[in-house]
Design a protein around this motif. Structure first.
Motif, short mmCIF file in Angstrom:
data_model
loop_
_atom_site.label_atom_id
_atom_site.label_comp_id
_atom_site.label_asym_id
_atom_site.label_seq_id
_atom_site.Cartn_x
_atom_site.Cartn_y
_atom_site.Cartn_z
N GLU A 99 0.82 -1.21 0.00
CA GLU A 99 0.00 0.00 0.00
C GLU A 99 0.86 1.26 0.00
O GLU A 99 0.58 2.19 0.75
CB GLU A 99 -0.93 -0.04 1.21
CG GLU A 99 -0.25 -0.08 2.60
CD GLU A 99 0.03 -1.48 3.14
OE1 GLU A 99 0.14 -2.43 2.33
OE2 GLU A 99 0.15 -1.63 4.38
N HIS A 101 -8.19 -3.81 -1.31
CA HIS A 101 -7.38 -3.98 -0.10
C HIS A 101 -6.32 -2.87 0.02
O HIS A 101 -6.23 -2.19 1.04
CB HIS A 101 -6.74 -5.37 -0.15
CG HIS A 101 -5.85 -5.70 1.01
ND1 HIS A 101 -6.18 -6.64 1.95
CD2 HIS A 101 -4.63 -5.23 1.38
CE1 HIS A 101 -5.22 -6.73 2.85
NE2 HIS A 101 -4.25 -5.89 2.52
N GLU A 102 -5.54 -2.69 -1.04
CA GLU A 102 -4.44 -1.71 -0.96
C GLU A 102 -4.98 -0.28 -0.89
O GLU A 102 -4.36 0.57 -0.25
CB GLU A 102 -3.48 -1.87 -2.14
CG GLU A 102 -2.88 -3.27 -2.32
CD GLU A 102 -2.22 -3.86 -1.08
OE1 GLU A 102 -1.86 -3.10 -0.16
OE2 GLU A 102 -2.07 -5.10 -1.00
N HIS A 117 -6.01 0.46 2.67
CA HIS A 117 -4.85 0.78 3.50
C HIS A 117 -4.51 2.27 3.50
O HIS A 117 -3.81 2.74 4.40
CB HIS A 117 -3.61 0.03 2.99
CG HIS A 117 -3.43 -1.35 3.52
ND1 HIS A 117 -3.46 -1.63 4.88
CD2 HIS A 117 -3.15 -2.52 2.89
CE1 HIS A 117 -3.21 -2.94 5.03
NE2 HIS A 117 -3.04 -3.50 3.85
N GLU A 133 -3.98 -4.72 8.49
CA GLU A 133 -4.34 -5.86 7.65
C GLU A 133 -5.76 -6.37 7.91
O GLU A 133 -6.46 -6.78 6.98
CB GLU A 133 -3.32 -6.99 7.79
CG GLU A 133 -1.88 -6.60 7.44
CD GLU A 133 -1.73 -5.97 6.06
OE1 GLU A 133 -2.67 -6.09 5.24
OE2 GLU A 133 -0.69 -5.35 5.80
N ALA A 185 -8.04 -3.80 6.17
CA ALA A 185 -7.99 -3.88 4.70
C ALA A 185 -8.68 -5.16 4.22
O ALA A 185 -9.38 -5.16 3.20
CB ALA A 185 -6.55 -3.82 4.21
N TYR A 205 -4.61 -10.84 9.20
CA TYR A 205 -5.49 -10.55 8.06
C TYR A 205 -6.91 -11.05 8.33
O TYR A 205 -7.81 -10.27 8.66
CB TYR A 205 -4.95 -11.22 6.79
CG TYR A 205 -3.73 -10.53 6.20
CD1 TYR A 205 -3.84 -9.78 5.03
CD2 TYR A 205 -2.48 -10.63 6.78
CE1 TYR A 205 -2.74 -9.16 4.45
CE2 TYR A 205 -1.37 -10.02 6.22
CZ TYR A 205 -1.51 -9.29 5.07
OH TYR A 205 -0.43 -8.66 4.51
ZN ZN Z 1 -2.55 -5.42 3.47
#
Ligand code: ZN
Ligand code: ARG
Length: 475
Positions: free
Chosen positions: A310, A328-329, A332, A351, A354, A406
């Motif tokens: 990210e 996801h990125e 972040h 994590e 995200a 995650y």
């Molecule tokens: Zn990540």
């Protein structure tokens, strides 16, 4: 952050001596004060690390960096980098000596406040002794000239991190330790700084950094680009990725978007990258205003890297991303980049959030609800990895980027959502992003906020889902 830093200063003050000089006015730029007798001043060396037990030597004690000016030339064919770093910092103690993190490379000169300074190298520490001590509160500049062939660091989980050479450039992603492979850094997320990065590469190559493209000029042999990230950034989020890219640069909702794609990944990434403005607009609706003033993506052809990062304002992919990786990125940018971890053990705040955003995106699309994502994980047999570690302190470097941070981190958020209800839950997320914008957060601050905003006793929930290893008896 404030609390932590005050605490660090306090500890240093006690350890220092009773004879601390009065701090110089913060913000005033003054030459180093020379005390001929030196009798009444007690200056001590800054610590070699920032005190994070996961990466004890990352970061340094005794100062805080406000700005990095990095001037870099890179030749992909030889892998040779030549760098000039001008760092603006403030001493947080009376400093007789201090360290920057730098791994490999050859340092040719160091100056502090424009005066030549002595330096030595031990392991990843560049140890700098200015000609005069730096009083607490004093602003100073450090000027480091260096060169060599950068070598990535190997993380405990086996991933490469830092300056990673590719077949036509470099994939530059430094979470958690790799910043030191390409510039002298205070490589700990507690210290965030603005960045100006200027990168010169042979003509035909492009270099892409964070934030705004300020200028680009070419001579017969060289292309030089200047990138500026004004909002504070942790060193690990800086990039200067190099390749031969297809560039598209446009505005979405008034904001500059700069996307660089390796032609080998162009076809596969086009449909996903086309959704970037839509994903960003949706995330703004869910999390509140986007924290930076530019966006985009860098898509490399470097699948051997095995992960994306990210990188602030402009995520970096080792190959064409799928939609949920892009989601996801981009998530972040709020959780991880704008709101940084205080300590690496808080990594689930990056994590887990995200990953949960991927679940929310699937819910938004009608693919499956976040509860279904949760249930699938809970029911999945033999996923002992998932339950092996407590989310809020997954353990040493080897586990930092594993499933507890995650997936189990995302499960914590789903548990919280069902406990407090959608309305409160999404208000908590927005408040978290805005209250810690361009700053830091800790797990305790997050659970405190959730408790306060929901008026519920969430102790048992967090105890089970956040702080305890093992599969909870009930979903
Ligand atoms: Zn990540
Ligand atoms: N933060 C990255 C992500 O979005 C992962 C970085 C992994 N880095 C590593 N050294 N293993 O998932």
């Amino acid at each position: 952050m404030r609390k932590l830093r005050d605490r660090l200063i306090l500890v240093v003050a006690f350890a220092g001596a009773a004879t601390l000089a009065a701090p110089a006015a913060a913000g005033a730029l003054q030459p180093a004060v020379h005390h001929p007798g030196g009798a009444s001043v007690h200056a001590t060396p800054g610590a070699a690390g920032a005190g994070d037990p996961y990466f004890p030597l990352s970061g340094n004690g005794g100062f805080d960096i406000s700005h990095y000016g990095l001037d870099i030339a890179y030749v992909p064919a030889t892998g040779k980098l030549t760098g000039h770093a001008v760092i603006s910092a403030t001493a947080t103690q009376n400093l007789s000596r201090f360290d920057l993190d730098l791994s490999g490379l050859t340092v040719t000169s160091v100056a502090v406040q424009g005066e030549r300074a002595k330096f030595t190298r031990t392991g990843q520490e560049l140890v700098i002794t200015p000609s005069d001590y730096l009083p607490r509160g004093h602003r100073f500049t450090v000027d480091v000239r260096y060169s060599g062939v950068p070598r990535y660091v190997q993380d405990p989980d086996g991933s490469a991190d830092g300056w990673i050479r590719t077949d036509n450039g470099a994939f530059v992603a430094s979470e958690p330790q790799g910043a030191m492979t390409w510039f002298p850094a205070n490589s700990q997320p507690i210290d965030k700084s603005s960045f100006d990065v200027t990168i010169a590469v042979p003509k035909g190559y492009q270099a892409v950094g964070n934030g705004q493209l300020i200028s680009q000029r070419s001579t017969a042999s060289t292309t030089t680009t200047h990138w500026q990230q004004r909002q504070p950034m942790a060193a690990y989020l800086a990039t200067a990725s190099i390749g031969k890219f297809q560039i598209s640069s446009y505005r979405a909702d008034g904001m500059p978007v700069y996307v660089a794609v390796d032609p080998r990944e162009a076809k596969a990434s086009a449909p996903v990258l086309a959704k970037l403005p839509e994903i960003l607009a949706w995330e703004e609706k869910v999390f509140g205003r986007y924290p930076f003033s530019s966006t985009g993506a860098i898509v490399m052809h470097a699948p051997f890297v095995g992960y994306a990062l990210e990188t602030q304002s402009r995520p970096l992919f080792d190959r064409a991303p799928d939609e949920s990786t892009l989601v996801h990125e981009l998530a972040h940018q709020w959780f991880g980049d704008s709101v940084s971890v205080t300590r690496w053990k808080d990594i689930w705040l990056n994590e887990g959030f995200a990953t949960y955003t991927e679940w929310l995106w699937a819910e938004h699309n009608g693919t499956q609800t976040a509860q279904q994502s949760f249930d699938q994980l809970y029911a999945s047999p033999g996923s002992s990895d998932l339950w092996s570690r407590p989310v809020a302190d997954p353990g040493s470097g080897e586990f930092i980027f594993s499933t507890p941070s995650y997936s189990r981190g995302a499960m914590v958020l789903q548990k919280l959502r069902t406990a407090v209800g959608d309305r409160t839950f999404f208000r908590i997320l927005k408040t978290w992003a805005s209250e810690h914008r361009n700053g830091h957060g800790t797990t305790a601050q997050f659970t405190g906020l959730a408790t306060e905003m929901s008026h519920q006793n969430l102790t048992a929930l967090f105890h089970t889902w956040l702080y305890t290893a093992g599969k909870p008896a009930h979903a």
